[in-house]
Enzyme design. Structure first.
Site, PDB file in Angstrom:
ATOM      1  N   HIS A  60       1.069  -1.162   0.016  1.00  0.00           N
ATOM      2  CA  HIS A  60       0.076  -0.119   0.057  1.00  0.00           C
ATOM      3  C   HIS A  60       0.864   1.307   0.002  1.00  0.00           C
ATOM      4  O   HIS A  60       1.780   1.435   0.877  1.00  0.00           O
ATOM      5  CB  HIS A  60      -0.918   0.022   1.181  1.00  0.00           C
ATOM      6  N   CYS A  61       0.879   2.044  -1.085  1.00  0.00           N
ATOM      7  CA  CYS A  61       1.826   3.041  -1.215  1.00  0.00           C
ATOM      8  C   CYS A  61       1.156   4.475  -0.786  1.00  0.00           C
ATOM      9  O   CYS A  61       0.122   4.950  -1.382  1.00  0.00           O
ATOM     10  CB  CYS A  61       2.127   3.291  -2.640  1.00  0.00           C
ATOM     11  N   PRO A  62       1.563   5.114   0.349  1.00  0.00           N
ATOM     12  CA  PRO A  62       1.022   6.227   0.713  1.00  0.00           C
ATOM     13  C   PRO A  62       1.172   7.361  -0.119  1.00  0.00           C
ATOM     14  O   PRO A  62       0.394   8.471  -0.169  1.00  0.00           O
ATOM     15  CB  PRO A  62       1.458   6.577   2.103  1.00  0.00           C
TER      16      PRO A  62
END
Lengths: 143, 466
Positions: free
Chosen positions: B188-190
């Site tokens: 999950h890439c912020p």
């Protein structure tokens, strides 16, 4: 055609006896393949060979959709070069095959499964997880 | 009959299409038909009527976009005029092309469905539950259920996802931030504000690669700019004073380059070996088989094929069908199936299931009074009676039981929906504390169905006792 009920009518009028779920077959990796093992609940309703033929065709169609061939590479490279905007105008190869699959399932339902009180649900409606076979009660057939 | 309406359903999906519209098609068009994204159980946010999907928190996406736009803006405004004059006009052209590519890739990564797997329908979940061995333990969180399968002659464990009620396909992972199972889950890439999975990995990769080029390009151009200025007889400090924006750009690029280049290198390695970040971090395939060339069953054992498969492979479709309309057909078959699922359960009722289910039914009743405000009064009265009747069948067919009542009620007047249920995370959490075996894909239906089973079963004569 007056005698054969449309699938919609059948679904609304007939009571569902059971549902059989054919799960995915991951033995070849993450490609979309379904287990073609003949479920015991369908033994009384349909011919094993007929069923397996349907399953095999479906599996072949999915394999075609996910095939890594020159067409998919060209599509991928073209998409990359156009910053992926090409997908906004063009339908992907996968989507085209999915339409073919939907048509095939519809056709199979109309010709083979509905007369036997069965209904195949397109796996895309179940997130490509299962093929749902709805078994309707026998009395709906004798109407 | 009227009683049935009161505790009806609360399946937000069924609601929108249930009422008289079942008989009267025109009414369906008059009534606002809802799209599937409106009842999506995950924590995603939707825009443009379901066309755009984002994670629940956009993370630092605005910062990412801001940094890129500001840096490029400064570059075009302050460095390009000088460089065009002294070097070539292609500099802003290349810069512009890279900038456009970066922004498109970023937006595509953020707004694309990463490969979310829709949750199992109640029938599917019930079918899977049937096949799993429940040892009848009284704890509410049974041990994680796993299933071993063979992939390319290698044993892979599939885990059961309690939230999505299904066995996760290989390489799928459940993202807790988005509350979805994502296929070929990478991370999950912020920075991008979304999960990176099967469907948007290539966009993510092109984003980081193009960003590496862009930052390197800007860095190089700015250095050239300052060098050229100081060569014209001015000192370095003077050159910097003349073009302060360049320093800002230098600083930003300098720090970005390390991380972006590193990330690009890492992901290039992952692609070449057909791994995901998730698998690499967990070391799923690393040290297990030293004898074989690669323990990874998904690898094609050729770098080129791996790269092509991941980046140029066919683009899988979105499985969640955000913009599809909720149809009556979806509600009814799911519902009527349960009617007949009952007999098998009542027939093979065993003592364990009885006591467990009764206990759970009681538990759920208690919870339902707290959470579910719609149907309080009548339920307690009829409860004891129903428990006897529905006890043996209650176990995992309970959701289906309640669902089974729907077709009758389809002919009843509309019941006001409970919108908070379908999207309230807090309530979902409280529901999760209830025995997961009874949790459905959408929490609200299970709750409401519980209450309604308790109220309705005898009235409908639903449960065919053996």
């Amino acid at each position: 055609m007056a005698e054969t009920h449309s699938l919609q009518d059948m679904r609304q009028q007939a009571a569902v006896a059971a549902k059989v779920f054919l799960q995915r077959d991951y033995s070849n990796g993450t490609v979309c393949q379904f287990q073609s093992k003949f479920p015991s609940e369908l033994e009384t309703r349909i011919d094993k060979q007929q069923f397996e033929e349907t399953m095999q065709t479906l599996n072949n169609l999915y394999a075609e959709a996910e095939k890594l061939g020159s067409q998919s590479y060209i599509e991928g490279c073209l998409a990359c070069l156009t910053a992926y905007t090409v997908f906004l105008c063009m339908e992907t190869h996968y989507e085209k095959v999915l339409k073919k699959i939907a048509k095939y399932i519809q056709e199979q339902n109309d010709k083979i499964y509905a007369p036997r009180g069965l209904l195949l649900t397109d796996p895309i409606e179940r997130g490509l997880r299962v093929i749902e076979v709805t078994i309707f009660e026998d009395r709906s057939l004798t109407r | 009959m009227m009683k049935n309406c009161e505790y009806q359903q609360i399946d937000p999906r069924a609601l929108s299409v249930l009422p008289q519209s079942a008989q009267n098609n025109t009414e369906k068009t008059v009534q606002r038909s809802r799209r599937k994204w409106e009842v999506f159980p995950g924590k995603n946010r939707f825009f443009c009527d379901g066309r755009i999907i984002l994670a629940s928190q956009s993370g630092v996406l605005p910062l990412t976009l801001g940094l890129i736009i500001v840096t490029c803006g400064l570059f075009f405004a302050f460095d390009c005029p000088f460089l065009v004059k002294h070097l070539t006009v292609f500099i802003p052209v290349i810069g512009g092309a890279l900038f456009v590519f970066v922004v498109f890739s970023l937006l595509r990564t953020s707004f694309t469905d990463p490969g979310i797997l829709p949750r199992a329908t109640p029938d599917e979940a019930a079918d899977i539950e049937k096949q799993i061995d429940t040892s009848g333990s009284s704890t509410y969180r049974p041990p994680p259920r796993t299933k071993e399968i063979l992939i390319n002659q290698q044993v892979v464990k599939l885990k059961y996802c309690f939230t999505c009620k299904m066995f996760r396909p290989p390489r799928t992972s459940h993202c807790s931030l988005c509350d979805n199972c994502v296929e070929r889950f990478d991370h999950h890439c912020p920075w991008v504000g979304n999960c990176v999975g099967k469907r948007n990995y290539r966009f993510f990769y092109s984003f980081i690669i193009s960003l590496s080029f862009l930052t390197s390009f800007i860095f190089g151009c700015v250095i050239t700019h300052i060098t050229l200025r100081s060569q014209e007889g001015k000192s370095l400090v003077q050159s910097i004073q003349e073009s302060p924006a360049s320093v800002v750009e230098l600083v930003i690029c300098f720090f970005s380059i390390w991380s972006i280049l590193g990330l690009s290198g890492f992901h290039t390695y992952l692609i070449a070996s057909n791994l995901t970040t998730n698998e690499d971090i967990k070391g799923s395939w690393s040290s297990k088989r030293c004898a074989e060339e690669s323990g990874n069953p998904y690898s094609y054992n050729s770098i080129i094929t791996n790269c092509c498969a991941t980046l140029c492979g066919p683009m899988p479709p979105s499985l969640i069908d955000r913009r599809g309309f909720l149809s009556l057909d979806e509600a009814i078959p799911a519902v009527s199936a349960s009617e007949i699922e009952l007999p098998p359960f009542t027939v093979k009722s065993d003592a364990h299931m009885c006591t467990q289910s009764t206990k759970d039914v009681l538990e759920r009743m208690v919870h339902s009074y707290d959470v579910h405000g719609l149907c309080p009064p009548a339920t307690p009265k009829t409860t004891p009676l129903d428990l006897e009747v529905s006890g043996p069948a209650a176990a995992s067919s309970e959701p289906s039981l309640s669902a089974g009542c729907l077709p009758q009620d389809a002919r009843q007047p509309v019941v006001p929906p409970c919108p908070p249920f379908s999207r309230s995370n807090k309530r979902r959490d409280s529901l999760h504390s209830i025995n997961p075996a009874f949790r459905l894909a959408s929490p609200s239906p299970s709750l409401s169905r519980t209450t309604f089973i308790l109220g309705d079963a005898p009235d409908n004569g639903f449960i065919p006792l053996p």
